[in-house]
Design a protein around this motif. Structure first.
Motif, mmCIF file in Angstrom:
data_model
loop_
_atom_site.group_PDB
_atom_site.id
_atom_site.type_symbol
_atom_site.label_atom_id
_atom_site.label_comp_id
_atom_site.label_asym_id
_atom_site.label_seq_id
_atom_site.Cartn_x
_atom_site.Cartn_y
_atom_site.Cartn_z
ATOM 1 N N ILE A 1 0.852 -1.190 0.000
ATOM 2 C CA ILE A 1 0.000 0.000 0.000
ATOM 3 C C ILE A 1 0.885 1.236 0.000
ATOM 4 O O ILE A 1 1.916 1.277 0.671
ATOM 5 C CB ILE A 1 -0.904 0.041 1.252
ATOM 6 N N CYS A 2 0.483 2.250 -0.754
ATOM 7 C CA CYS A 2 1.100 3.571 -0.619
ATOM 8 C C CYS A 2 0.362 4.317 0.485
ATOM 9 O O CYS A 2 -0.879 4.359 0.499
ATOM 10 C CB CYS A 2 1.009 4.346 -1.931
ATOM 11 N N GLU A 3 1.089 4.926 1.406
ATOM 12 C CA GLU A 3 0.435 5.532 2.561
ATOM 13 C C GLU A 3 -0.522 6.650 2.167
ATOM 14 O O GLU A 3 -1.451 6.971 2.905
ATOM 15 C CB GLU A 3 1.472 6.039 3.565
ATOM 16 N N GLU B 1 -11.169 -3.271 4.039
ATOM 17 C CA GLU B 1 -10.865 -4.693 4.207
ATOM 18 C C GLU B 1 -10.327 -5.283 2.908
ATOM 19 O O GLU B 1 -9.312 -5.993 2.909
ATOM 20 C CB GLU B 1 -12.107 -5.465 4.655
ATOM 21 N N GLU B 2 -10.982 -5.013 1.798
ATOM 22 C CA GLU B 2 -10.597 -5.601 0.520
ATOM 23 C C GLU B 2 -9.373 -4.917 -0.064
ATOM 24 O O GLU B 2 -8.479 -5.577 -0.608
ATOM 25 C CB GLU B 2 -11.766 -5.500 -0.466
ATOM 26 N N TRP B 3 -9.304 -3.608 0.012
ATOM 27 C CA TRP B 3 -8.245 -2.857 -0.652
ATOM 28 C C TRP B 3 -6.954 -2.807 0.152
ATOM 29 O O TRP B 3 -5.876 -2.621 -0.425
ATOM 30 C CB TRP B 3 -8.703 -1.429 -0.938
ATOM 31 N N ALA B 4 -7.049 -2.922 1.478
ATOM 32 C CA ALA B 4 -5.849 -2.781 2.318
ATOM 33 C C ALA B 4 -5.633 -3.943 3.266
ATOM 34 O O ALA B 4 -4.743 -3.886 4.116
ATOM 35 C CB ALA B 4 -5.916 -1.472 3.115
ATOM 36 N N SER B 5 -6.426 -4.991 3.135
ATOM 37 C CA SER B 5 -6.254 -6.215 3.932
ATOM 38 C C SER B 5 -6.338 -5.966 5.433
ATOM 39 O O SER B 5 -5.686 -6.657 6.225
ATOM 40 C CB SER B 5 -4.910 -6.881 3.591
ATOM 41 N N ILE B 6 -7.151 -4.979 5.837
ATOM 42 C CA ILE B 6 -7.347 -4.714 7.265
ATOM 43 C C ILE B 6 -8.462 -5.623 7.780
ATOM 44 O O ILE B 6 -9.542 -5.674 7.188
ATOM 45 C CB ILE B 6 -7.717 -3.236 7.504
ATOM 46 N N PRO B 7 -8.235 -6.361 8.863
ATOM 47 C CA PRO B 7 -9.284 -7.249 9.392
ATOM 48 C C PRO B 7 -10.564 -6.489 9.712
ATOM 49 O O PRO B 7 -10.513 -5.349 10.211
ATOM 50 C CB PRO B 7 -8.648 -7.826 10.665
ATOM 51 N N THR B 8 -11.703 -7.110 9.444
ATOM 52 C CA THR B 8 -12.994 -6.441 9.631
ATOM 53 C C THR B 8 -13.179 -5.959 11.058
ATOM 54 O O THR B 8 -13.685 -4.858 11.293
ATOM 55 C CB THR B 8 -14.132 -7.411 9.253
#
Length: 317
Positions: A208-210, A248-255
């Motif tokens: 990811i770009c910050e 969640e989808e774009w940055a893989s952050i847990p829901t």
């Protein structure tokens, strides 16, 4: 099992520099943005957990690394896919910008990925490629070019650029990127393709770009097409935050961590623009100063040009 690697490119300071120049602001010292990046990494580590290692990629290092690579290539014009970061090629070669971006739209309550398209206010990609080819052939007596970008994750954007330049009559003789996800399958290029940094695909959680976490930063988030258009009085973007985009989808952050993560990143965004205000004798950054405006809950966030940008963000959290 080894930990997955989550890569984050630190690019907010570099991207805000041009914005500040155009908007008449002075930025805080770069050390302030280093602190912001460090805090963002800490927030990511909390959200991702101990199973993931968060790794920082410095934009300056990527740019310098790409410059070193193209110095070793034939001295021909350079086409950059990230003109804000890669704007000074090695050896003062002629530089041309290919303004492409990922397009998305919010429809029927869901986010939909669209085809690659032009950045707002720029011609269609095919026209851009034709214009670049004509200028290179007419003014530089060659049809050979090198393509550069900050990174190559899946490779679709780079392959699309190469294809359009080739169709326009140019010969791409090399490509260089700051980061590449090394995969078993090749990208299929017949020319040298080199990356400053590579990681095995199996080891990567995400890249990811910050900028994508910070509303208000140029190029941040995914460009949004609304009513069939990608332009408006200002650009519209969906950031990698809860309610702003699909974190969640774009940055893989847990829901279960998405809301807390997004709240913390919004607070960092406000801190950036509050600090810019302090650096400029308490002159606030107004909504009208922001060229790339955030989506919120599927619609552009209500915008009042004469109010501080941070006021718009504070009311959400």
């Amino acid at each position: 099992m080894s930990k997955k690697v989550y890569l984050v490119t630190a690019d907010v300071y570099q991207l805000l520099q041009q914005w500040a120049k155009e908007s008449g602001f002075i930025l805080p010292p770069q050390a302030f943005f280093r602190d912001i990046h460090t805090r963002a990494l800490s927030i990511l580590k909390i959200a991702l957990g101990q199973e993931v290692t968060v790794v920082s990629l410095q934009a300056e290092s990527l740019v310098d690394g790409v410059a070193d690579i193209i110095r070793e290539m034939e001295n021909v014009p350079v086409v950059t896919m990230d003109p804000l970061l890669f704007n000074m090629p090695a050896e003062n070669r002629p530089l041309f910008a290919f303004q492409s971006t990922r397009l998305s739209e919010h429809r029927d309550g869901q986010w939909h990925k669209l085809d690659e398209g032009p950045r707002p206010y720029f011609p269609p990609l095919k026209e851009q490629a034709a214009s670049i080819a004509q200028s290179i052939k007419n003014h530089h007596d060659t049809d050979r070019v090198i393509v550069v970008d900050d990174g190559c994750y899946e490779g679709d954007s780079l392959k699309n650029c190469v294809q359009l330049l080739t169709q326009a009559g140019l010969q791409v003789i090399g490509a260089a990127v700051g980061f590449h996800k090394k995969k078993e399958e090749l990208l299929g290029f017949t020319f040298p393709f080199r990356a400053f940094l590579t990681y095995p695909e199996a080891d990567i959680k995400d890249w990811i770009c910050e900028r994508d976490f910070f509303p208000g930063v140029p190029y941040g988030g995914r460009t949004i097409r609304t009513n069939g258009e990608v332009t408006a009085p200002f650009e519209i973007a969906a950031h990698y935050l809860h309610n702003f985009g699909d974190v969640e989808e774009w940055a893989s952050i847990p829901t279960n961590k998405a809301i807390a993560f997004s709240d913390a990143m919004i607070q960092l965004s406000c801190r950036i623009f509050d600090e810019i205000q302090k650096t400029n004798d308490n002159r606030p950054v107004l909504a009208g100063d922001i060229k790339r405006w955030p989506m919120y809950k599927g619609k552009p966030l209500p915008r009042y040009n004469d109010r501080p940008f941070t006021e718009h963000l504070h009311q959400l959290y």
